[in-house]
Design a protein around this motif. Structure first.
Motif, PDB file in Angstrom:
ATOM      1  N   LEU A  91       0.740  -0.959   0.102  1.00  0.00           N
ATOM      2  CA  LEU A  91      -0.245   0.306   0.038  1.00  0.00           C
ATOM      3  C   LEU A  91       1.267   1.174  -0.061  1.00  0.00           C
ATOM      4  O   LEU A  91       1.520   1.154   1.122  1.00  0.00           O
ATOM      5  N   ASP A  92       1.123   2.065  -1.081  1.00  0.00           N
ATOM      6  CA  ASP A  92       1.758   3.383  -0.875  1.00  0.00           C
ATOM      7  C   ASP A  92       0.974   4.437  -2.010  1.00  0.00           C
ATOM      8  O   ASP A  92      -0.005   4.152  -2.847  1.00  0.00           O
ATOM      9  N   GLN A  93       1.454   5.547  -1.828  1.00  0.00           N
ATOM     10  CA  GLN A  93       0.982   6.453  -2.770  1.00  0.00           C
ATOM     11  C   GLN A  93      -0.205   7.179  -3.052  1.00  0.00           C
ATOM     12  O   GLN A  93      -1.027   7.468  -3.939  1.00  0.00           O
ATOM     13  N   PHE A  94      -1.186   6.089  -1.915  1.00  0.00           N
ATOM     14  CA  PHE A  94      -2.228   7.406  -1.097  1.00  0.00           C
ATOM     15  C   PHE A  94      -2.351   8.970  -1.396  1.00  0.00           C
ATOM     16  O   PHE A  94      -1.088   9.471  -0.432  1.00  0.00           O
ATOM     17  N   ASP A  95      -3.398   9.350  -1.169  1.00  0.00           N
ATOM     18  CA  ASP A  95      -3.410  11.080  -1.474  1.00  0.00           C
ATOM     19  C   ASP A  95      -3.705  11.304   0.924  1.00  0.00           C
ATOM     20  O   ASP A  95      -3.412  12.254   1.050  1.00  0.00           O
ATOM     21  N   CYS A  96      -4.446  10.215   1.210  1.00  0.00           N
ATOM     22  CA  CYS A  96      -4.804  10.264   2.197  1.00  0.00           C
ATOM     23  C   CYS A  96      -5.784   9.333   2.732  1.00  0.00           C
ATOM     24  O   CYS A  96      -5.854   8.272   2.229  1.00  0.00           O
ATOM     25  N   VAL A  97      -4.409   8.950   4.062  1.00  0.00           N
ATOM     26  CA  VAL A  97      -5.305   7.780   4.718  1.00  0.00           C
ATOM     27  C   VAL A  97      -6.149   8.342   6.214  1.00  0.00           C
ATOM     28  O   VAL A  97      -6.013   9.553   6.971  1.00  0.00           O
ATOM     29  N   ILE A  98      -7.547   7.475   6.749  1.00  0.00           N
ATOM     30  CA  ILE A  98      -8.069   7.957   7.639  1.00  0.00           C
ATOM     31  C   ILE A  98      -7.957   6.274   8.184  1.00  0.00           C
ATOM     32  O   ILE A  98      -8.215   5.360   8.417  1.00  0.00           O
ATOM     33  N   SER A  99      -8.531   7.031   9.737  1.00  0.00           N
ATOM     34  CA  SER A  99      -8.273   6.037  10.705  1.00  0.00           C
ATOM     35  C   SER A  99      -9.333   6.476  11.960  1.00  0.00           C
ATOM     36  O   SER A  99      -8.978   7.108  13.008  1.00  0.00           O
ATOM     37  N   TYR A 100     -10.282   5.910  11.705  1.00  0.00           N
ATOM     38  CA  TYR A 100     -11.601   6.655  12.649  1.00  0.00           C
ATOM     39  C   TYR A 100     -12.349   5.930  13.935  1.00  0.00           C
ATOM     40  O   TYR A 100     -11.948   4.372  13.562  1.00  0.00           O
ATOM     41  N   CYS A 101     -13.211   6.212  14.322  1.00  0.00           N
ATOM     42  CA  CYS A 101     -13.979   5.281  15.865  1.00  0.00           C
ATOM     43  C   CYS A 101     -12.852   4.416  16.235  1.00  0.00           C
ATOM     44  O   CYS A 101     -13.058   3.601  16.393  1.00  0.00           O
TER      45      CYS A 101
END
Length: 237
Positions: A91-101
């Motif tokens: 997993l690479d080159q993502f514009d945004c990473v989210i991790s909620y809850c």
């Protein structure tokens, strides 16, 4: 728990998480197209962001959660992956990473948090955006630790004990469910471990990883205050 998770979480602030994500993207990374949702669970946030035009990848440690997420809309253009956030691969080159809850609260060792931060840093392209939340320590000590929650419905009931854990700022969620199946009720039990961390420690670990902290807020309110149940972090690579 995946089978009943959405019913238990029906009052979760999914719309607020989505609006928060959209606004932070506008403010800090307006060219965002690809989003990696770590600890996506049953995909409520993942699907909502995909439906408004983002390209989503959902990662979770539970294959049962991922099955429920995929079945919500099998035709949705979302990649679902079973992976551990402390050992992300490919997993690479993502514009945004989210991790909620409060996903990060499930990492009960400092080394795990640092490892996850490093993996997420590597999964972002240069200047990528990282958004996540955790329980505040005040919430853990004042609202969760030592509390008991229960709910009784015709086809679903549960009892939820939150006991202090052995580690500082940790809690053990001891859950018992009774779910109707035909004319009988099936019982199943789960134990979840969570731990909270000092705000200054999280800031230090993020900065040591290489992140630039853009803002920290509480409960989707002004970023000038960290008083609340949930701290929300906005970071850039």
């Amino acid at each position: 728990m995946a089978v009943v998770y959405d019913r238990l979480m029906k009052d979760a602030p999914y719309d607020l998480w989505v609006e928060f994500t959209k606004q932070m993207i506008v403010d800090y990374q307006p060219d965002t197209r690809t989003i990696l949702d770590i600890g996506c669970g049953t995909g409520e946030i993942t699907h909502r962001l995909q439906q408004i035009g983002f390209q989503l990848t959902g990662v979770d440690l539970s294959s049962d959660m991922l099955t429920v997420a995929q079945q919500k809309d099998p035709r949705a253009n979302i990649q679902w992956l079973k992976q551990d956030m402390t050992n992300l691969e490919g997993l690479d080159q993502f514009d945004c990473v989210i991790s909620y809850c409060d996903v990060f609260n499930y990492l009960v060792e400092e080394s795990q948090v640092k490892c996850a931060f490093a993996n997420i840093y590597d999964a972002l392209h240069s200047d990528g955006l990282f958004l996540f939340d955790v329980h505040s320590l005040e919430h853990i000590h004042n609202d969760l630790s030592g509390a008991t929650f229960a709910q009784v419905q015709d086809d679903l009931s549960y009892v939820w004990f939150c006991d202090p854990g052995e580690e500082d700022n940790s809690i053990v969620h001891d859950l018992t469910f009774f779910v109707q199946s035909g004319e009988i009720y099936q019982r199943f039990d789960e134990v979840h471990h969570q731990r909270g961390y000092m705000l200054d420690d999280l800031k230090d670990w993020l900065e040591d990883t290489g992140f630039l902290i853009q803002q920290i807020s509480a409960d989707f309110n002004s970023h000038y205050s960290t008083e609340g149940e949930r701290w929300l972090f906005v970071c850039k690579k």
